[in-house]
Scaffold this motif. Structure first.
Motif, PDB file in Angstrom:
ATOM      1  N   UNK A   1       0.734  -1.165  -0.090  1.00 47.66           N
ATOM      2  CA  UNK A   1      -0.091  -0.028  -0.001  1.00 47.66           C
ATOM      3  C   UNK A   1       0.825   1.302  -0.150  1.00 47.66           C
ATOM      4  N   UNK A   2       1.742   1.359  -1.035  1.00 48.00           N
ATOM      5  CA  UNK A   2       2.586   2.561  -1.227  1.00 48.00           C
ATOM      6  C   UNK A   2       2.461   3.154  -2.383  1.00 48.00           C
ATOM      7  N   UNK A   3       2.266   4.664  -2.378  1.00 49.61           N
ATOM      8  CA  UNK A   3       1.750   5.313  -3.588  1.00 49.61           C
ATOM      9  C   UNK A   3       3.040   5.047  -4.778  1.00 49.61           C
ATOM     10  N   UNK A   4       2.557   4.749  -5.998  1.00 48.27           N
ATOM     11  CA  UNK A   4       3.464   5.220  -7.091  1.00 48.27           C
ATOM     12  C   UNK A   4       4.050   6.492  -7.106  1.00 48.27           C
ATOM     13  N   UNK A   5       5.530   6.548  -7.049  1.00 48.86           N
ATOM     14  CA  UNK A   5       6.049   8.003  -6.837  1.00 48.86           C
ATOM     15  C   UNK A   5       5.856   8.658  -8.477  1.00 48.86           C
ATOM     16  N   UNK A   6       5.635   9.863  -8.198  1.00 50.37           N
ATOM     17  CA  UNK A   6       5.629  10.788  -9.459  1.00 50.37           C
ATOM     18  C   UNK A   6       6.543  12.033  -8.949  1.00 50.37           C
ATOM     19  N   UNK A   7       7.894  11.948  -9.702  1.00 55.00           N
ATOM     20  CA  UNK A   7       8.939  12.832  -9.143  1.00 55.00           C
ATOM     21  C   UNK A   7       9.015  13.821 -10.315  1.00 55.00           C
ATOM     22  N   UNK A   8       8.854  15.117  -9.908  1.00 56.40           N
ATOM     23  CA  UNK A   8       9.241  16.340 -10.659  1.00 56.40           C
ATOM     24  C   UNK A   8      10.406  17.033  -9.983  1.00 56.40           C
ATOM     25  N   UNK A   9      11.039  17.501 -10.874  1.00 60.08           N
ATOM     26  CA  UNK A   9      12.328  18.452 -10.725  1.00 60.08           C
ATOM     27  C   UNK A   9      12.178  19.665 -10.080  1.00 60.08           C
ATOM     28  N   UNK A  10      12.614  19.866  -8.844  1.00 56.32           N
ATOM     29  CA  UNK A  10      12.209  21.114  -8.452  1.00 56.32           C
ATOM     30  C   UNK A  10      13.446  22.220  -8.509  1.00 56.32           C
ATOM     31  N   UNK A  11      13.238  23.619  -7.967  1.00 62.21           N
ATOM     32  CA  UNK A  11      14.308  24.394  -8.485  1.00 62.21           C
ATOM     33  C   UNK A  11      15.717  24.125  -7.798  1.00 62.21           C
ATOM     34  N   UNK A  12      15.754  23.302  -6.717  1.00 62.47           N
ATOM     35  CA  UNK A  12      17.026  22.820  -6.183  1.00 62.47           C
ATOM     36  C   UNK A  12      17.926  21.877  -6.755  1.00 62.47           C
ATOM     37  N   UNK A  13      17.282  21.475  -8.017  1.00 57.35           N
ATOM     38  CA  UNK A  13      17.785  20.304  -8.833  1.00 57.35           C
ATOM     39  C   UNK A  13      17.443  18.939  -8.284  1.00 57.35           C
ATOM     40  N   UNK A  14      16.856  18.966  -7.071  1.00 54.28           N
ATOM     41  CA  UNK A  14      16.275  17.587  -6.502  1.00 54.28           C
ATOM     42  C   UNK A  14      15.007  17.249  -6.947  1.00 54.28           C
ATOM     43  N   UNK A  15      14.446  15.926  -7.103  1.00 48.41           N
ATOM     44  CA  UNK A  15      13.004  15.691  -7.495  1.00 48.41           C
ATOM     45  C   UNK A  15      12.285  15.542  -6.235  1.00 48.41           C
ATOM     46  N   UNK A  16      11.128  15.917  -6.579  1.00 50.72           N
ATOM     47  CA  UNK A  16      10.061  15.885  -5.530  1.00 50.72           C
ATOM     48  C   UNK A  16       8.904  14.938  -5.646  1.00 50.72           C
ATOM     49  N   UNK A  17       8.478  14.077  -4.874  1.00 54.67           N
ATOM     50  CA  UNK A  17       7.597  13.146  -5.017  1.00 54.67           C
ATOM     51  C   UNK A  17       6.108  13.981  -4.959  1.00 54.67           C
ATOM     52  N   UNK A  18       5.365  13.877  -6.055  1.00 54.02           N
ATOM     53  CA  UNK A  18       4.100  14.445  -6.062  1.00 54.02           C
ATOM     54  C   UNK A  18       2.928  13.612  -5.926  1.00 54.02           C
ATOM     55  N   UNK A  19       3.096  12.250  -5.741  1.00 55.67           N
ATOM     56  CA  UNK A  19       2.133  11.407  -5.721  1.00 55.67           C
ATOM     57  C   UNK A  19       0.838  11.711  -4.787  1.00 55.67           C
TER      58      UNK A  19
END
Length: 675
Positions: free
Chosen positions: A488-506
């Motif tokens: 029961x874990x969300x499927x990650x949807x990673x988008x690139x933030x301004x600091x160059x790291x990906x953020x999970x938006x799931x």
């Protein structure tokens, strides 16, 4: 001697000894605390989650349940593994999107489902009821008790401009569904099982195979698509035969296993279209270095990493190191050189490409750092406090000249980029879902939903003595409905933030959605310039994800090779030596997808961008062959495009085009008349 020991300051003075111990403990706690603080995964900056989420809109549609065949479904296992039957039915959920009816759009869905032990073909949701969905009846070729479909792939195998299907299995070698093309066949013809001729990949193969993945690529550079098959359990194992008590080996090591099913490459030989379509392949032989053919393979990735027109392979393996294979083949003769990363004092060996010991379960390519060389995303078991692994993001250093020295110029940066941890994970996909010129990364996660947490049991096996792990008796009970592992874990949807790291938006885009997913299929099913997805879910209904984000400007390409099969009533293009382009999607049998073609654009939002025509990279999902480049918000009138491809004679071509935004069909030049 006793007095001398007493005056040494610590041995003879209990109070001083206690003081020293307290000091050591304090230092250790401080060091551990500092390291723990430094190892925290930083969250998104204030407002960043909301800002990024606002760029995307996703609508979730549940696919109809796969019909269970008459007589029901049974799930037998070998008598030696009666305590863990459900473990052997964990692979087999797959999804692929392509164009079966020839309308120019990848709006047809092929899906396998373990619950029904079947394969279904249907129009993708939201694309109209163009033909009735149907489940494929394989007849006498498949034993429904001991064999079931595990992977589905689209490809025009006989090169007649009509998409065919490859179906791999747990329990037998793959089968082909070749599209029949009688003289009366025309655009708009409905698709049904009767539309296909079912054939063996290689006639006469009767051994039990346990195929977890498959891909198409022109491995030997002769201009025709070959088949790469990744097998998992040992060939011949009688895993799903309840009448058998013949033991079979599990992995003989948790970090260096080389006793799995044999991986194979089948080279294209010849094909025919018409009422009785056919294609013939031959086994390329033992071509995987360092016993790699016997790895426990779960995913295959093919990409032209050095722009020589030959697909290099990334083989993602369970229970041992992955392999990056530099392609040195010639037509008819497959040859690979294994590449490995460089070790370093401050770099754990397990985080060096080719030396990893993790559970590789995906392989996809995208140029994250815009250096013109593909980076590689690989899923592992990335669950916190589980087996202590992490996903990989192999970032290119751009120095492909080092390939000659056997060096893989990729460094592991998943932690730095924020994509190292999620859960037990499978397929990953790089895609630009909002056309801003920056790649997002999506991932399938979850092993199985159930009542009893089986992580402690699996961790105990993983930490056990490798001398015993190959014996089934060393493995824990694993039954349907009871076993729960990251279910029961969300499927990650990673988008690139301004600091160059990906953020999970799931959590923002898919609130409350926690499927156990195996494969992710991607295609622009309605031709609006936005990639949609299918989540192939395990033991629950699969999902269609309709992308309703603001479209933005994009460049979309259907890269095709000319088709000319006299028996199909087709004629060669008037100028096969010239590339032809036109706006829009392909017309009926206009060409065959140029799998492996490499495309580059630059000077736009997101910097330099590269793509390739995908032939089935990953675990059990498939990306359709059209490619897209997001052009960002700036107004663009024309895009400079550079394309590298091989024609049907194996001749390497490079050409520069200038195209307007939107979709284009590009019929690529051939060196001479086809066939």
């Amino acid at each position: 001697m006793q007095e001398s020991r007493g005056t040494s300051g610590t041995i003879g003075n209990p109070g001083t000894q206690r003081h020293h111990n307290i000091y050591v403990i304090a230092v250790v706690l401080v060091v551990v605390g500092v390291l723990g603080w430094q190892s925290r995964l930083p969250g998104a900056a204030p407002g960043e989650l909301a800002r990024l989420s606002a760029q995307f809109r996703m609508k979730t549609i549940t696919l109809p349940p796969v019909p269970v065949p008459a007589g029901g479904v049974v799930f037998p296992v070998n008598q030696t593994v009666r305590h863990m039957p459900f473990y052997f039915y964990q692979v087999g959920e797959s999804a692929a999107l392509g164009d079966l009816d020839g309308d120019g759009l990848a709006n047809d869905l092929c899906q396998t489902d373990v619950r029904a032990k079947s394969m279904r073909v249907m129009p993708a949701p939201t694309t109209g009821d163009r033909y009735p969905a149907f489940s494929v009846d394989f007849g006498q070729l498949v034993d429904r008790v001991t064999e079931y479909p595990s992977v589905c792939r689209f490809a025009d195998m006989n090169e007649d401009g009509l998409a065919d299907l490859l179906v791999a299995f747990y329990g037998r070698p793959p089968l082909l569904l070749l599209r029949r093309a009688p003289a009366s066949l025309a655009a708009g013809a409905q698709v049904s099982q009767a539309s296909f001729e079912i054939a063996e990949l290689v006639p006469g193969l009767e051994e039990r195979w346990w195929t977890a993945t498959a891909a198409f690529a022109d491995v030997d550079g002769d201009g025709h698509q070959d088949v790469i098959v990744g097998n998992y359990y040992p060939d011949g194992a009688e895993i799903t035969d309840a009448s058998s008590n013949r033991p079979f080996e599990m992995n003989n090591d948790f970090s260096r296993a080389r006793n799995g099913g044999k991986n194979r490459i089948f080279l294209f030989v010849e094909s025919a279209s018409g009422d009785a379509p056919s294609v013939r392949y031959r086994d390329a032989g033992d071509v995987f270095p360092d016993d790699g053919e016997f790895a426990w393979t779960l995913a295959i990735g093919a990409a032209n990493l050095d722009r020589d027109g030959l697909p290099d392979l990334y083989i993602a393996n369970d229970f041992g190191p992955d392999q990056l294979l530099w392609n040195r083949s010639q037509p008819g003769a497959v040859s690979f050189r294994e590449l490995k990363g460089e070790k370093g004092f401050f770099r754990p060996e397990s985080s060096v490409l080719g030396y990893d010991s993790f559970k590789g379960m995906s392989a996809d390519f995208g140029d994250v750092n815009a250096d013109g060389v593909f980076d590689i995303s690989v899923s592992n078991i990335g669950s916190p406090f589980a087996l202590g692994e992490s996903h990989f993001l192999w970032m290119s250093t751009g120095d492909v000249s080092r390939l000659d020295n056997g060096i893989a110029p990729w460094k592991e940066e998943a932690i730095d980029k924020g994509v190292a941890h999620s859960a037990w994970a499978w397929d990953t996909r790089f895609e630009d879902f909002d056309n801003d010129g920056v790649l997002e990364l999506v991932q399938a996660t979850g092993l199985v939903k159930g009542k009893d947490n089986k992580w402690p049991d699996l961790a105990q096996v993983g930490a056990g003595n490798d001398a015993f792990v190959k014996y089934q008796s060393a493995w824990p009970n694993f039954t349907q409905g009871s076993a729960e592992v990251d279910g029961s874990f969300p499927n990650p949807f990673w988008a690139l933030a301004r600091d160059g790291r990906y953020v999970d938006l799931s959590s923002e885009l898919f609130p409350g959605l926690t499927p156990a997913t195996r494969g992710i299929a991607v295609a622009d099913v309605d031709g609006d310039g936005l990639p949609d997805m299918v989540y192939a879910n395990f033991w629950e209904d699969s999902l269609f994800i309709k992308n309703e984000s603001p479209v933005g400007q994009f460049l979309g390409l259907h890269l095709l090779l000319p088709v000319a099969l006299p028996e199909a009533g087709l004629t060669p293009p008037t100028s096969p030596t010239m590339t032809r382009t036109r706006a829009g999607h392909p017309t009926w049998r206009e060409g065959t997808p140029a799998i492996g073609a490499f495309v580059e654009i630059d000077g736009l939002a997101g910097g330099r961008q590269i793509r390739q025509v995908d032939g089935g990279n990953g675990h059990s999902g498939q990306r359709s062959p059209e490619i897209r480049f997001g052009l960002g918000s700036a107004k663009v009138d024309a895009v400079a495009v550079r394309i590298t491809w091989r024609d049907a004679q194996g001749v390497l071509h490079k050409e520069a085009l200038t195209l307007a935004p939107g979709y284009h069909t590009v019929l690529l030049a051939a060196s001479r008349k086809i066939r």
